[in-house]
Design an enzyme around this catalytic site. Structure first.
Site, PDB file in Angstrom:
ATOM      1  N   CYS A 102       0.881  -1.280   0.167  1.00  0.00           N
ATOM      2  CA  CYS A 102      -0.010   0.035  -0.108  1.00  0.00           C
ATOM      3  C   CYS A 102       0.852   1.363   0.095  1.00  0.00           C
ATOM      4  O   CYS A 102       0.692   2.089  -0.799  1.00  0.00           O
ATOM      5  CB  CYS A 102      -0.942  -0.064   1.205  1.00  0.00           C
ATOM      6  SG  CYS A 102      -2.196   1.388   1.281  1.00  0.00           S
ATOM      7  N   CYS A 200      -6.182  -3.776   6.789  1.00  0.00           N
ATOM      8  CA  CYS A 200      -7.432  -2.852   6.841  1.00  0.00           C
ATOM      9  C   CYS A 200      -8.617  -3.476   6.060  1.00  0.00           C
ATOM     10  O   CYS A 200      -9.707  -3.386   6.551  1.00  0.00           O
ATOM     11  CB  CYS A 200      -7.014  -1.566   6.148  1.00  0.00           C
ATOM     12  SG  CYS A 200      -6.567  -1.604   4.499  1.00  0.00           S
TER      13      CYS A 200
END
Length: 361
Positions: A102, A200
């Protein structure tokens, strides 16, 4: 006045980062990167990262600071570049680190495009790390945070010289307790907000369940075998297991058994004793070097093979444009393919790469 684009998750760290930047005279623009729709991961819109609550909290802080706020949509790209990579790595028998991916693709790549579109000179995030320019080497250096209990330099090792030149980590010199105190003093509504410890997009921690929903399939059972290939029993699918795992094996060996290898092609999980998990040498590719241009000359450094460990003494040598060999002074437990090895010289990040193989002694 210098202009900065502040990545805001809705949490206390990014909120205080925005506050500190404005306090230091920067013209700030707040933004949240929306990375997935919650129905993609089987969660409602009020929970997890990228939730309505998070964007409301980020917007509230921006309103309080008097800075503009934007939401940037990256759902399709995130699925292609992070989620697909995450699932594919597990299917190859690897253990990925999606936070690193990410950072590599989004916070310090796609967000840079938004930085330029908004006429900003810097990206600002709430990461705990420090960036300094070394006048002697003429290179930007990534360093550990002052608060070593929060240091995130391990997941930032992919940053390039250009990215480091245009990034600010305002929290690098603060302790977490000080950050919460600043948030309380400024009456930020998220001052006491808890931190997420999970991936997440897998908030319940059940990554196999997520993969099965994502692929719309069940992963088949296979064989447990020993180091010599002898059949030991049946497992529930190799994606359920990681190197070093002991719990949940569901098999009696007469001694504590651990996962020591995963054969994705044959759908086999190799079991052994704890001592079988220790190795000294690994190879890594997808390397990124920060404090030095190359490592073709063998160098003694320290290295860590997972986020939560203390780095250990090792020797590193670059053997090709995109590959390094790291040999630890002492054997390390459960070196895992797919995870990152990150190299340190004191508090300076030398660089790192993705572990591709180990040498069993």
């Amino acid at each position: 006045m210098k202009r900065a684009l502040v990545a805001m998750s809705g949490g206390v760290d990014s909120s205080v980062s925005a506050y500190l930047m404005k306090k230091n005279g920067y013209d700030c623009v707040g933004c949240t990167m929306r990375l997935y729709e919650n129905n993609m991961i089987g969660e409602d819109m009020l929970s997890t990262c990228c939730s309505l609550k998070d964007t409301e909290d980020a917007r509230s802080v921006c309103n309080k600071l008097g800075i503009p706020y934007h939401i940037f949509h990256y759902e399709n790209l995130f699925q292609q570049e992070v989620i697909e990579n995450f699932v594919s790595c597990y299917e190859l028998g690897l253990t990925p680190n999606p936070c690193i991916e990410c950072n590599r693709h989004f916070k310090f790549n796609h967000l840079y495009d938004k930085m330029r579109e908004n006429d900003c000179e810097y990206i600002v995030t709430g990461h705990y790390g420090r960036i300094e320019f070394n006048e002697e080497t003429k290179r930007y250096e990534l360093k550990k945070a002052v608060d070593l209990t929060k240091d995130q330099s391990y997941v930032l090792y992919t940053m390039t010289q250009d990215q480091l030149a245009h990034t600010i980590f305002p929290l690098g010199g603060y302790k977490k307790s000080e950050v919460r105190e600043i948030a309380n003093e400024n009456e930020f509504k998220n001052a006491k907000k808890h931190e997420s410890q999970d991936i997440c997009f897998v908030p319940d921690g059940d990554y196999v369940g997520f993969m099965e929903r994502y692929r719309n399939k069940k992963y088949p059972e296979g064989d447990f075998v020993d180091l010599d290939g002898n059949f030991l029993g049946k497992h529930k699918g190799y994606v359920h297991y990681t190197i070093g795992q002991r719990k949940g094996l569901g098999i009696a060996m007469g001694y504590p058994a651990y996962v020591v290898d995963i054969d994705a092609k044959e759908n086999k999980v190799v079991l052994g004793k704890n001592e079988d998990l220790f190795t000294r040498t690994l190879e890594a590719d997808h390397i990124n070097l920060i404090s030095v241009p190359d490592l073709y000359e063998e160098r003694h450094i320290k290295a860590k093979i997972r986020y939560g460990m203390v780095e250990q003494a090792a020797t590193v040598k670059q053997i090709s444009e995109d590959k390094i060999v790291v040999t630890f002074d002492e054997p390390q437990r459960a070196i895992t393919k797919g995870q990152a090895v990150v190299l340190y010289d004191g508090d300076i990040v030398v660089g790192g790469g993705v572990i591709t193989s180990t040498v069993r002694e």
